[in-house]
Scaffold this active site. Structure first.
Site, PDB file in Angstrom:
ATOM      1  N   ILE A  50       0.853  -1.194   0.000  1.00 53.64           N
ATOM      2  CA  ILE A  50       0.000   0.000   0.000  1.00 53.64           C
ATOM      3  C   ILE A  50       0.884   1.237   0.000  1.00 53.64           C
ATOM      4  O   ILE A  50       1.541   1.554   1.003  1.00 53.64           O
ATOM      5  CB  ILE A  50      -0.939  -0.003   1.224  1.00 53.64           C
ATOM      6  CG1 ILE A  50      -1.781  -1.292   1.234  1.00 53.64           C
ATOM      7  CG2 ILE A  50      -1.831   1.238   1.217  1.00 53.64           C
ATOM      8  CD1 ILE A  50      -2.713  -1.429   2.416  1.00 53.64           C
ATOM      9  N   ASP A  78       7.895   0.014   2.626  1.00 51.68           N
ATOM     10  CA  ASP A  78       8.120  -0.224   1.195  1.00 51.68           C
ATOM     11  C   ASP A  78       9.615  -0.130   0.867  1.00 51.68           C
ATOM     12  O   ASP A  78      10.117  -0.839  -0.008  1.00 51.68           O
ATOM     13  CB  ASP A  78       7.289   0.746   0.329  1.00 51.68           C
ATOM     14  CG  ASP A  78       7.558   2.220   0.642  1.00 51.68           C
ATOM     15  OD1 ASP A  78       8.038   2.554   1.750  1.00 51.68           O
ATOM     16  OD2 ASP A  78       7.285   3.055  -0.241  1.00 51.68           O
ATOM     17  N   ARG A  79      10.338   0.714   1.601  1.00 51.27           N
ATOM     18  CA  ARG A  79      11.780   0.849   1.354  1.00 51.27           C
ATOM     19  C   ARG A  79      12.507  -0.404   1.830  1.00 51.27           C
ATOM     20  O   ARG A  79      13.408  -0.914   1.152  1.00 51.27           O
ATOM     21  CB  ARG A  79      12.323   2.099   2.069  1.00 51.27           C
ATOM     22  CG  ARG A  79      11.664   3.382   1.579  1.00 51.27           C
ATOM     23  CD  ARG A  79      12.135   4.583   2.376  1.00 51.27           C
ATOM     24  NE  ARG A  79      13.566   4.850   2.203  1.00 51.27           N
ATOM     25  CZ  ARG A  79      14.262   5.673   2.976  1.00 51.27           C
ATOM     26  NH1 ARG A  79      13.664   6.287   3.988  1.00 51.27           N
ATOM     27  NH2 ARG A  79      15.541   5.875   2.756  1.00 51.27           N
ATOM     28  N   THR A 109       6.257  29.051 -20.048  1.00 49.15           N
ATOM     29  CA  THR A 109       6.002  28.612 -18.670  1.00 49.15           C
ATOM     30  C   THR A 109       6.010  27.084 -18.575  1.00 49.15           C
ATOM     31  O   THR A 109       6.668  26.504 -17.696  1.00 49.15           O
ATOM     32  CB  THR A 109       4.645  29.163 -18.185  1.00 49.15           C
ATOM     33  OG1 THR A 109       4.684  30.589 -18.344  1.00 49.15           O
ATOM     34  CG2 THR A 109       4.400  28.827 -16.720  1.00 49.15           C
TER      35      THR A 109
HETATM   36  C1  LIG Z   1       9.366   7.799   1.745  1.00 45.58           C
HETATM   37  C2  LIG Z   1       7.955   7.294   1.520  1.00 45.58           C
HETATM   38  C3  LIG Z   1       6.966   8.447   1.641  1.00 45.58           C
HETATM   39  C4  LIG Z   1       7.871   6.698   0.104  1.00 45.58           C
HETATM   40  O1  LIG Z   1       6.548   6.292  -0.142  1.00 45.58           O
HETATM   41  P1  LIG Z   1       5.957   6.092  -1.622  1.00 45.58           P
HETATM   42  O2  LIG Z   1       6.483   7.169  -2.485  1.00 45.58           O
HETATM   43  O3  LIG Z   1       6.469   4.729  -2.089  1.00 45.58           O
HETATM   44  O4  LIG Z   1       4.472   6.086  -1.450  1.00 45.58           O
HETATM   45  C5  LIG Z   1       7.602   6.144   2.542  1.00 45.58           C
HETATM   46  O5  LIG Z   1       8.553   5.124   2.448  1.00 45.58           O
HETATM   47  C6  LIG Z   1       7.536   6.658   3.961  1.00 45.58           C
HETATM   48  O6  LIG Z   1       6.530   7.178   4.383  1.00 45.58           O
HETATM   49  N1  LIG Z   1       8.666   6.523   4.730  1.00 45.58           N
HETATM   50  C7  LIG Z   1       8.716   6.928   6.096  1.00 45.58           C
HETATM   51  C8  LIG Z   1       9.971   7.697   6.391  1.00 45.58           C
HETATM   52  C9  LIG Z   1      11.270   6.901   6.246  1.00 45.58           C
HETATM   53  O7  LIG Z   1      11.358   5.983   5.402  1.00 45.58           O
HETATM   54  O8  LIG Z   1      12.226   7.191   6.989  1.00 45.58           O
HETATM   55  K   LIG Z   2       9.033   5.600  -3.347  1.00 41.61           K
END
Ligand SMILES: CC(C)(COP(=O)(O)O)[C@@H](O)C(=O)NCCC(=O)O
Ligand SMILES: [K+]
Ligand SMILES: Nc1ncnc2c1ncn2[C@@H]1O[C@H](COP(=O)(O)OP(=O)(O)O)[C@@H](O)[C@H]1O
Length: 247
Positions: free
Chosen positions: A8, A95-96, A172
């Site tokens: 998600i 996700d990371r 622009t």
């Molecule tokens: C950096 C993100 C916003 C990327 O989310 P996405 O772009 O994949 O929706 C997400 O991994 C997140 O909320 N991270 C929390 C902060 C961190 O990783 O330190």
């Molecule tokens: K991302």
């Protein structure tokens, strides 16, 4: 073993079924409900399920998954063959973590930089031993254009233009695209150069909704030989977690 994996994100929910390590099917949804899952599964007998969420789902997803599968809550406390060296694992986006697990298990003897270009663009480094120190969080492609419109009185709202390839603009629209799009590629090139100096054999893996944009731009650059798109990196990382827990 049939595994249902769900990622998600802030814009889309990605979902996939794996038969052991083989991807059977995948899809992405902006509206994600219980019936999305039933329609997607459509007769597959799911053994295990796992979820990575950067935002809470709008319904009790855990209870639903527990009702028909062996559900595994994913978190940074789950030990895998990737070691988190992040100073604040409790704030790390799942996700990371899933993306670097996916990357390390696809190319386990290489140093890797994952560029996940979703709502935000994240650059995450994992070394060949599976150490994950962190990386970079940066505004995503759509977010850049939306933010310029939102925070100003006179800049219009434009969508990204896949055909745009100018270094600078003369109206622009082209000036904004040069900043948002060409600027993002300069940013990526800068970070790739930084990591490549420290890890000359580094591989660059692209995933996320805007991976095709990065792929097109970087394939025309000096980085072409080391860049590869792996569209299901986060999903396959989650699937790998199920395997590492059960094997
Ligand atoms: C950096 C993100 C916003 C990327 O989310 P996405 O772009 O994949 O929706 C997400 O991994 C997140 O909320 N991270 C929390 C902060 C961190 O990783 O330190
Ligand atoms: K991302
Ligand atoms: N139809 C679309 N609607 C919204 N965003 C889209 C669409 N097609 C591509 N995108 C791009 O994909 C990004 C979201 O990609 P994704 O990897 O699914 O993000 P997340 O993991 O943050 O949910 C958006 O920020 C946008 O730049």
């Amino acid at each position: 073993m049939i595994n249902l994996v769900i990622d998600i994100g802030n814009t889309f929910t990605k979902i996939a079924i794996f038969n052991n390590r083989e991807l059977v099917k995948s899809a992405a949804y902006q509206d994600f409900t219980e019936s999305t899952i039933s329609n997607f599964i459509n007769g597959h007998n799911v053994d295990n399920s796992i979820v990575s969420a950067v935002e809470d789902p709008a319904f009790d997803l855990e209870s639903h998954l527990k009702s028909f599968s062996n559900y595994q809550r994913f978190s940074t406390s789950i030990k895998t063959n990737v070691s988190i060296r992040y100073k604040t694992p409790e704030t790390l986006g799942l996700d990371r973590y899933a993306a670097v697990i996916g990357a390390h298990n696809l190319y386990c003897s290489q140093d890797i930089l994952v560029i996940d270009s979703g709502t935000c663009v994240t650059y995450d480094f994992v070394d060949r031993e599976g150490n994950y120190p962190g990386g970079v969080i940066s505004p995503g492609l759509k977010m850049r254009l939306t933010a310029m419109n939102y925070y100003t009185g006179r800049l219009p709202l434009f969508s990204p233009d896949p055909e745009f390839d100018q270094q600078s603009g003369n109206d622009t629209l082209s000036c904004m695209l040069a900043g948002a799009q060409t600027g993002l590629i300069h940013e990526a090139a800068g970070f790739i150069n930084y990591y490549k100096q420290q890890h000359p054999d580094i591989k660059i893996l692209l995933c996320g909704g805007d991976a095709p944009f990065f792929d097109r731009q970087l394939k025309n650059s000096i980085f072409a030989p080391i860049v590869k798109t792996e569209p299901h990196l986060v999903l396959s990382g989650l699937n790998e977690v199920i395997h590492q827990i059960n094997d």
